[in-house]
Design an enzyme around this catalytic site. Sequence first.
Site, PDB file in Angstrom:
ATOM      1  CD  GLU A  82      -0.439  36.691  10.466  1.00 19.07           C
ATOM      2  OE1 GLU A  82      -0.382  36.330  11.658  1.00 19.07           O
ATOM      3  OE2 GLU A  82       0.471  37.310   9.886  1.00 19.07           O
ATOM      4  CE  LYS A  84       6.010  35.840  13.342  1.00 12.77           C
ATOM      5  NZ  LYS A  84       6.617  34.485  13.217  1.00 12.77           N
ATOM      6  CB  CYS A 177      -3.151  29.649  15.565  1.00 10.68           C
ATOM      7  SG  CYS A 177      -2.406  30.238  14.022  1.00 10.68           S
ATOM      8  CG  ASP A 184      -6.034  31.746  18.984  1.00 12.32           C
ATOM      9  OD1 ASP A 184      -4.918  32.215  19.272  1.00 12.32           O
ATOM     10  OD2 ASP A 184      -6.333  31.344  17.845  1.00 12.32           O
ATOM     11  CG  HIS A 216      -8.631  35.418  16.920  1.00 17.00           C
ATOM     12  ND1 HIS A 216      -7.531  35.434  16.097  1.00 17.00           N
ATOM     13  CD2 HIS A 216      -8.169  35.198  18.179  1.00 17.00           C
ATOM     14  CE1 HIS A 216      -6.443  35.228  16.823  1.00 17.00           C
ATOM     15  NE2 HIS A 216      -6.794  35.070  18.090  1.00 17.00           N
ATOM     16  NE  ARG A 245      -0.854  33.783  20.757  1.00 19.71           N
ATOM     17  CZ  ARG A 245      -1.665  32.875  20.202  1.00 19.71           C
ATOM     18  NH1 ARG A 245      -1.805  32.849  18.889  1.00 19.71           N
ATOM     19  NH2 ARG A 245      -2.323  32.027  20.949  1.00 19.71           N
ATOM     20  N   GLY A 246       1.630  39.019  21.486  1.00 18.60           N
ATOM     21  CA  GLY A 246       2.479  39.866  20.665  1.00 18.60           C
ATOM     22  C   GLY A 246       2.114  41.337  20.723  1.00 18.60           C
TER      23      GLY A 246
END
Length: 271
Positions: A82, A84, A177, A184, A216, A245-246
């Site tokens: 995952e 994050k 998401c 996304d 994704h 992202r991130g």
Amino acid sequence: MNTPEDSTLGREVAYPSGYDPSLLFPIPRAAGRQAIGLTGELPFIGRDRWHAYELSWLDAQGKPCVATATLHVPCDSPSLIESKSLKLYLNSLNATRFNSAEAVRTRIATDLSTRAGADVAVEFGLPPIDAVGEGESIDALDVSIDDYGPPNAAYLCARAQPAVEEVLTSALLKSNCPVTGQPDWASVTLHYRGAPIDREGLLRYLVSFRDHAEFHEQCVERIFNDVLTQCAPQWLVVEARYTRRGGLDINPLRSSASVPTPLSIFRDLRQ
């Protein structure tokens, strides 16, 4: 069994103060594949290629080091990682001392391999950006569209014409998401040999992901499976290059086992 709802997605979390591999959150691939109708032997091979832009650690003397990295997670691993949790894990290295860059690379590869359940390759650096890319875009087609989900494989068909080999691209892929609802964005490439795929139908199909909620990796596997089923190409490659992202972006690729000319490895201009 871990589920997306059990992850840190959509939750406020404190950034780690020290190295912590337990932050990595694996999600079994099986449930997502069952939703697509993929059971038993997989119809594809491939990998999830991650680009990490914000990687840092301390050297043996305590001086910060920075780098970028490319991570290759095989698609036959029991679990995906995952995003994050991957970001938090990489940030846990920020205040950790290592004797060498190679020690960092080895540690990341070991931790990711343990959580994914398969060998994950890690290398420093990123692929080059290619502003043009491969293939022919279908985005300028003059079509009316009013279907934004769920994904509708009925739009896909192949014309009754001699086989071709071609690369088709679209920058219009958007999904969401499944936990947070965040959009996304991706550019998607299809490389195949077979009867010509109807381009208007393909564009309508890709746009029908717009309101769809799925990870994704699962979106790319759904696209591969739907095109393979509806259009019956001799072989097929599907790759999506998602925006960052991130400090991370992901590039899932799914391919038939025998492809004579693999796609080039590069980053999209939006990455």
